[in-house]
Design a protein around this motif. Structure first.
Motif, PDB file in Angstrom:
ATOM      1  N   LEU A 376       0.980  -1.426   0.492  1.00 28.69           N
ATOM      2  CA  LEU A 376      -0.086  -0.254  -0.016  1.00 28.69           C
ATOM      3  C   LEU A 376       0.973   1.456  -0.007  1.00 28.69           C
ATOM      4  O   LEU A 376       0.828   2.002  -0.635  1.00 28.69           O
ATOM      5  CB  LEU A 376      -0.898   0.157   1.230  1.00 28.69           C
ATOM      6  CG  LEU A 376      -1.527  -0.779   1.445  1.00 28.69           C
ATOM      7  CD1 LEU A 376      -2.519  -1.006   2.092  1.00 28.69           C
ATOM      8  CD2 LEU A 376      -3.017  -1.123   0.113  1.00 28.69           C
ATOM      9  N   THR A 379       1.712   2.402  -3.494  1.00 33.83           N
ATOM     10  CA  THR A 379       0.352   2.651  -3.929  1.00 33.83           C
ATOM     11  C   THR A 379       0.020   4.463  -3.666  1.00 33.83           C
ATOM     12  O   THR A 379      -0.271   4.409  -4.515  1.00 33.83           O
ATOM     13  CB  THR A 379      -1.132   1.974  -3.771  1.00 33.83           C
ATOM     14  OG1 THR A 379      -0.573   0.574  -4.522  1.00 33.83           O
ATOM     15  CG2 THR A 379      -2.154   1.992  -4.890  1.00 33.83           C
ATOM     16  N   TYR A 380      -0.086   4.303  -1.852  1.00 32.37           N
ATOM     17  CA  TYR A 380      -0.841   5.610  -1.739  1.00 32.37           C
ATOM     18  C   TYR A 380       0.121   6.381  -1.356  1.00 32.37           C
ATOM     19  O   TYR A 380      -0.430   7.468  -0.647  1.00 32.37           O
ATOM     20  CB  TYR A 380      -2.128   4.728  -0.541  1.00 32.37           C
ATOM     21  CG  TYR A 380      -3.577   4.307  -1.249  1.00 32.37           C
ATOM     22  CD1 TYR A 380      -3.762   5.045  -2.022  1.00 32.37           C
ATOM     23  CD2 TYR A 380      -3.292   2.606  -1.093  1.00 32.37           C
ATOM     24  CE1 TYR A 380      -4.731   3.887  -3.052  1.00 32.37           C
ATOM     25  CE2 TYR A 380      -3.596   2.077  -1.454  1.00 32.37           C
ATOM     26  CZ  TYR A 380      -4.996   2.741  -2.347  1.00 32.37           C
ATOM     27  OH  TYR A 380      -5.705   1.637  -3.016  1.00 32.37           O
ATOM     28  N   ASN A 459       1.362   7.303  -6.269  1.00 31.77           N
ATOM     29  CA  ASN A 459      -0.107   8.098  -5.632  1.00 31.77           C
ATOM     30  C   ASN A 459       0.446   9.666  -5.678  1.00 31.77           C
ATOM     31  O   ASN A 459      -0.767  10.362  -6.655  1.00 31.77           O
ATOM     32  CB  ASN A 459      -0.022   8.300  -3.852  1.00 31.77           C
ATOM     33  CG  ASN A 459      -1.000   9.466  -3.413  1.00 31.77           C
ATOM     34  OD1 ASN A 459      -1.631   9.121  -3.916  1.00 31.77           O
ATOM     35  ND2 ASN A 459      -0.288  10.358  -2.618  1.00 31.77           N
TER      36      ASN A 459
END
Length: 470
Positions: A376, A379-380, A459
């Motif tokens: 994660l 991605t973020y 992101n």
């Protein structure tokens, strides 16, 4: 076993929290802008050996803050190598030192442990025990001043604590500048005035020799910085410490202005980032005593009033400022923790208090594990770590502007293609990878990327591969 756990519950809880914080310090990517910016400045200092002038890029001086935290981060690179854990370690170490210094105001061993428990379960303090910024060096400086002053003024004779006051001022000037005076001197003045401690002040605090100590610590660097980069003093003292707070229209900021906030929002930050302890303190106090009684008792007790003045002065000072962020309430965590310890007998009967407080670091640990296992962060997270580190052996370019995280993780080996060169297709001669901020893609919808193939994205950015020179 149960007897051992009960006897050592505070120590065990603190150790668990400290291990969790160290774990998060090692796995979390450096975030743009603040963390990655200060990490990159320290990396450049470590690489170039220029310990006088912090640089935001090679040959570009960084005027926004003095170098104390950057010195510590660069020194940490010498010990641990250039990585996230190393650059966050000074903040973590300072958090332990702050606990140690604060505990000198407490005489019970058990209460010293309780102090550590409260500090490391205050969200803002726990957060900054692993954030790359200048805030923990300032907080440590404030701690030296405030603890040193109270210890000295309440002792019957001069002690070594008096030197810590002025060492704290000197370090504060090297940490964040004159703000160290703004956040301490009014509190000291009001307390001395209220209890008529002027005689003790003149007798126990060697002001002239103390000022000399402060100057010897801080002034040499300011002199060398102004000599090497003329204009620094005017920008940093006048701009960053006056116009930044009193003039919302000031457009002289070189490094990104703090977000404009509603007036008085610092009080909301104080409550939110001091939970649950500030809520427990207020609730228990108002439940047990009437407001008039509380005011009367606080105003008559030297130690308690000292902590209350210390707690409320920072938000009072920033109440009228609209240019601030939540970290400005960090100085409040120290007196708040001491107040909680002082009134601990009203909390200790409820196990719920400790359980709620401990849930924050435990939740952060669990979220870190989940984010790590499910990628994660890639991605973020507001970071280019994974885009850059996976392609460190390739030629990397950023369109128009590079991020601090891309600079750090590429070890300074990322270049910029200007908007004009990109428009005229004046590309480098060899194959390369191009990073483009998503905000630029959104702003420039007709951007010609026909010569590029999208590889992956994060992101905040998209990575493209140059496929032809046509």
């Amino acid at each position: 076993m149960n007897k051992f756990l009960k006897k050592n519950q505070y120590s065990i809880t603190i150790i668990i929290i400290v291990v969790i914080r160290l774990f998060l310090n090692a796995i979390l990517p450096l975030m743009d802008k603040t963390e990655a910016r200060y990490a990159e400045i320290a990396r450049i200092m470590f690489e170039t050996g220029n310990w006088i002038i912090p640089q935001i890029d090679y040959g570009v001086p960084f005027w926004a803050k003095p170098p104390l935290s950057i010195w510590l981060n660069a020194l940490s690179f010498h010990v641990f190598g250039v990585n996230e854990f190393a650059v966050r370690f000074p903040s973590f170490l300072l958090s332990l030192l702050i606990w140690l210094v604060l505990s000198k105001l407490i005489y019970s061993k058990n209460e010293k442990l309780i102090l550590g428990l409260v500090l490391f379960t205050l969200p803002q303090f726990l957060l900054h025990a692993g954030v790359v910024s200048t805030d923990m060096t300032l907080l440590f400086s404030l701690c030296l001043v405030m603890v040193g002053f109270y210890k000295q003024i309440t002792f019957s004779k001069k002690t070594y604590w008096v030197f810590l006051i002025f060492i704290g001022f000197g370090l504060g000037l090297l940490a964040k500048g004159p703000i160290v005076f703004v956040l301490t001197l009014p509190v000291l003045f009001l307390w001395v005035l209220w209890f008529n401690q002027w005689k003790s002040l003149w007798k126990k605090i060697p002001i002239l020799s103390g000022i000399l100590i402060t100057f010897l610590i801080a002034v040499p660097w300011y002199y060398l910085a102004e000599k090497a980069t003329p204009g620094f003093i005017d920008y940093f003292i006048v701009g960053e410490h006056l116009k930044r707070f009193v003039d919302a229209s000031w457009d002289g900021d070189k490094y990104g202005f703090a977000k404009q906030q509603p007036m008085g929002i610092i009080w909301l930050f104080l409550i939110l980032f001091s939970l649950p302890w500030i809520a427990f303190l207020l609730f228990r106090s108002l439940k047990r005593f009437k407001l008039k009684t509380i005011i009367k008792r606080v105003s008559s007790k030297k130690y308690v009033l000292y902590l209350v003045l210390w707690l409320v002065w920072t938000p009072l000072f920033f109440t009228s400022s609209k240019s601030l962020i939540h970290t400005y309430m960090l100085p409040c965590t120290l007196p708040l923790a001491l107040l909680v310890v002082h009134f601990w007998k009203y909390f200790s009967k409820s196990k719920t208090n400790i359980s709620i407080a401990f849930s924050l670091p435990l939740l952060a640990f669990l979220l870190g594990i989940v984010a790590l296992n499910f990628s994660l962060f890639k991605t973020y997270a507001n970071s280019d770590k994974y885009l850059v580190k996976n392609n460190i052996d390739k030629k990397l370019f950023y369109l128009q502007e590079k991020t601090y995280s891309s600079q750090f993780y590429s070890q300074g080996n990322i270049n910029v293609i200007s908007a004009n060169d990109f428009k005229t297709k004046n590309y480098p001669d060899e194959d390369f990878l191009l990073l483009v901020r998503k905000k630029i893609l959104k702003r420039q919808k007709n951007l010609d990327l026909s010569n590029f193939q999208k590889i992956e994205e994060s992101n905040q950015s998209v990575l493209y591969k140059f496929i032809t020179h046509n």
